[in-house]
Design a protein around this motif. Structure first.
Motif, PDB file in Angstrom:
ATOM      1  N   SER A 109       0.563  -1.167   0.122  1.00 41.20           N
ATOM      2  CA  SER A 109       0.144  -0.053  -0.106  1.00 41.20           C
ATOM      3  C   SER A 109       0.731   1.384   0.077  1.00 41.20           C
ATOM      4  CB  SER A 109      -0.807  -0.179   1.095  1.00 41.20           C
ATOM      5  OG  SER A 109      -1.831  -1.202   1.130  1.00 41.20           O
ATOM      6  N   LEU A 110       1.921   1.241   0.645  1.00 45.70           N
ATOM      7  CA  LEU A 110       2.797   2.573   0.683  1.00 45.70           C
ATOM      8  C   LEU A 110       3.314   2.622  -0.624  1.00 45.70           C
ATOM      9  CD1 LEU A 110       4.575   2.046   4.331  1.00 45.70           C
ATOM     10  CD2 LEU A 110       2.716   3.620   3.486  1.00 45.70           C
ATOM     11  N   LEU A 111       3.747   1.363  -1.069  1.00 48.28           N
ATOM     12  CA  LEU A 111       4.385   1.819  -2.571  1.00 48.28           C
ATOM     13  C   LEU A 111       3.246   2.221  -3.517  1.00 48.28           C
ATOM     14  CD1 LEU A 111       6.594  -1.463  -2.762  1.00 48.28           C
ATOM     15  CD2 LEU A 111       7.674   0.795  -2.552  1.00 48.28           C
ATOM     16  N   GLY A 112       2.280   1.764  -3.216  1.00 46.22           N
ATOM     17  CA  GLY A 112       1.246   2.383  -4.307  1.00 46.22           C
ATOM     18  C   GLY A 112       0.838   3.659  -3.841  1.00 46.22           C
ATOM     19  N   LEU A 113       1.032   4.091  -2.805  1.00 44.51           N
ATOM     20  CA  LEU A 113       0.954   5.469  -2.554  1.00 44.51           C
ATOM     21  C   LEU A 113       2.137   6.376  -3.097  1.00 44.51           C
ATOM     22  CD1 LEU A 113      -0.746   7.722  -1.086  1.00 44.51           C
ATOM     23  CD2 LEU A 113       0.644   7.228   1.321  1.00 44.51           C
ATOM     24  N   LEU A 114       3.224   6.018  -2.977  1.00 46.74           N
ATOM     25  CA  LEU A 114       4.209   6.663  -3.468  1.00 46.74           C
ATOM     26  C   LEU A 114       4.090   6.576  -4.929  1.00 46.74           C
ATOM     27  CD1 LEU A 114       7.382   7.690  -3.483  1.00 46.74           C
ATOM     28  CD2 LEU A 114       8.126   5.353  -3.518  1.00 46.74           C
ATOM     29  N   GLY A 115       3.675   5.545  -5.580  1.00 47.73           N
ATOM     30  CA  GLY A 115       3.511   5.510  -7.181  1.00 47.73           C
ATOM     31  C   GLY A 115       2.606   6.619  -7.535  1.00 47.73           C
ATOM     32  N   ALA A 116       1.493   6.968  -6.779  1.00 50.97           N
ATOM     33  CA  ALA A 116       0.342   7.664  -6.905  1.00 50.97           C
ATOM     34  C   ALA A 116       0.852   9.249  -6.937  1.00 50.97           C
ATOM     35  CB  ALA A 116      -0.739   7.620  -5.946  1.00 50.97           C
ATOM     36  N   VAL A 117       2.004   9.363  -5.956  1.00 48.36           N
ATOM     37  CA  VAL A 117       2.572  10.775  -5.888  1.00 48.36           C
ATOM     38  C   VAL A 117       3.234  10.901  -7.196  1.00 48.36           C
ATOM     39  CG1 VAL A 117       4.017  12.099  -4.631  1.00 48.36           C
ATOM     40  CG2 VAL A 117       2.392  10.649  -3.447  1.00 48.36           C
ATOM     41  N   LEU A 118       4.013   9.921  -7.675  1.00 43.62           N
ATOM     42  CA  LEU A 118       4.892  10.107  -8.848  1.00 43.62           C
ATOM     43  C   LEU A 118       4.167  10.321 -10.062  1.00 43.62           C
ATOM     44  CD1 LEU A 118       7.675   7.207  -8.164  1.00 43.62           C
ATOM     45  CD2 LEU A 118       7.816   9.898  -8.106  1.00 43.62           C
ATOM     46  N   LEU A 119       2.908   9.448 -10.234  1.00 42.85           N
ATOM     47  CA  LEU A 119       2.005   9.701 -11.188  1.00 42.85           C
ATOM     48  C   LEU A 119       1.448  10.866 -11.516  1.00 42.85           C
ATOM     49  CD1 LEU A 119       0.522   6.164 -11.578  1.00 42.85           C
ATOM     50  CD2 LEU A 119       2.376   6.972 -12.725  1.00 42.85           C
ATOM     51  N   THR A 120       0.987  11.323 -10.240  1.00 43.42           N
ATOM     52  CA  THR A 120       0.378  12.615 -10.170  1.00 43.42           C
ATOM     53  C   THR A 120       1.197  13.835 -10.538  1.00 43.42           C
ATOM     54  OG1 THR A 120       0.526  13.077  -7.994  1.00 43.42           O
ATOM     55  CG2 THR A 120      -1.583  12.054  -8.609  1.00 43.42           C
TER      56      THR A 120
END
Length: 248
Positions: A109-120
């Motif tokens: 979940s934390l990797l997903g959250l980090l990925g969301a930050v990078l994508l946005t």
């Protein structure tokens, strides 16, 4: 004079491609990626396949935390039944061991959250190549055949998408991967408690943490659940909000 090696211009182009900012895909693509991720997480048959991605992230979280807390990482094993094992050496109790035990279920979940930050922020290529670097580092510590096959296959898929496909396909894949980590990080917590109720997981992360901290295993299950759901909500909000004026 003959020049051996990679031309500077090629390296410059590669670096620009790696760190460049890409525009966000149409909102329909983002929503479609979310629907697809949920669709492959729900049914048991597809979840048996996609859960391997979550397991890789889970065991990678244990491994990285072990190293960061001064423990000696010995091995990572990934099994065909989607379970995994990370072995590290060091003090059998104490903050380092607690942190290592806590990391597994929270890491996807934390990797997903980090990925969301990078994508946005438009860093689609950075996200994909960061995933490649992490997977390659993890591969060094894999100690069983299935684990090697699983990680190498994942590396091959991510590399093929990031190198050979169009920017639109890369964006769709990246958003699907992030949604998969965010949503896929929650389901294992439910499965964990179901197995604990049946007495099938006496050595689960939650039960090991209970022995280390004297807090009940149910507390740790709730802790994992709150953390993963919070990451899903925040990450989902980041992914679904309008990011650029170019969104359709």
């Amino acid at each position: 004079m003959v020049s051996y090696g990679v031309p500077v211009s090629s390296l410059t182009d590669f670096w620009s491609r790696l760190v460049g900012v890409q525009s966000g895909p149409p909102r329909l693509v983002v929503l479609g990626a979310a629907v697809l991720a949920i669709a492959v997480i729900g049914p048991y048959r597809s979840w048996r396949i996609t859960r391997h991605v979550v397991t890789i992230a889970h065991e990678g979280g244990h491994a990285l935390t072990a190293l960061l807390t001064g423990r000696r990482l010995s091995a990572i094993r990934l099994h065909s039944d989607t379970s995994g094992l990370t072995v590290s050496a060091g003090r059998p109790t104490g903050p380092g061991m607690v942190a290592t035990g806590m990391a597994g279920y929270l890491t996807p979940s934390l990797l997903g959250l980090l990925g969301a930050v990078l994508l946005t922020s438009g860093r689609i290529t950075v996200m994909l190549w960061t995933a490649l670097a992490v997977l390659a580092a993890m591969l060094v510590m894999i100690r069983n055949v299935f684990g090697v096959v699983s990680v190498v296959t994942t590396i091959g898929i991510v590399f093929a998408v990031s190198w050979f496909t169009s920017a639109q396909v890369q964006a769709a894949f990246a958003y699907f991967a992030v949604w998969l980590l965010l949503a896929g990080g929650v389901r294992p917590i439910v499965e964990l408690q179901r197995m604990r109720r049946r007495g099938q997981a006496p050595y689960s992360d939650a039960d090991q943490l209970a022995r280390l901290t004297r807090l009940p295993g149910l507390f740790w299950v709730a802790f994992f659940w709150v953390g993963t759901v919070a990451a899903l909500l925040v990450g989902g909000w980041l992914l679904l909000r309008p990011m650029t004026e170019g969104w359709a």
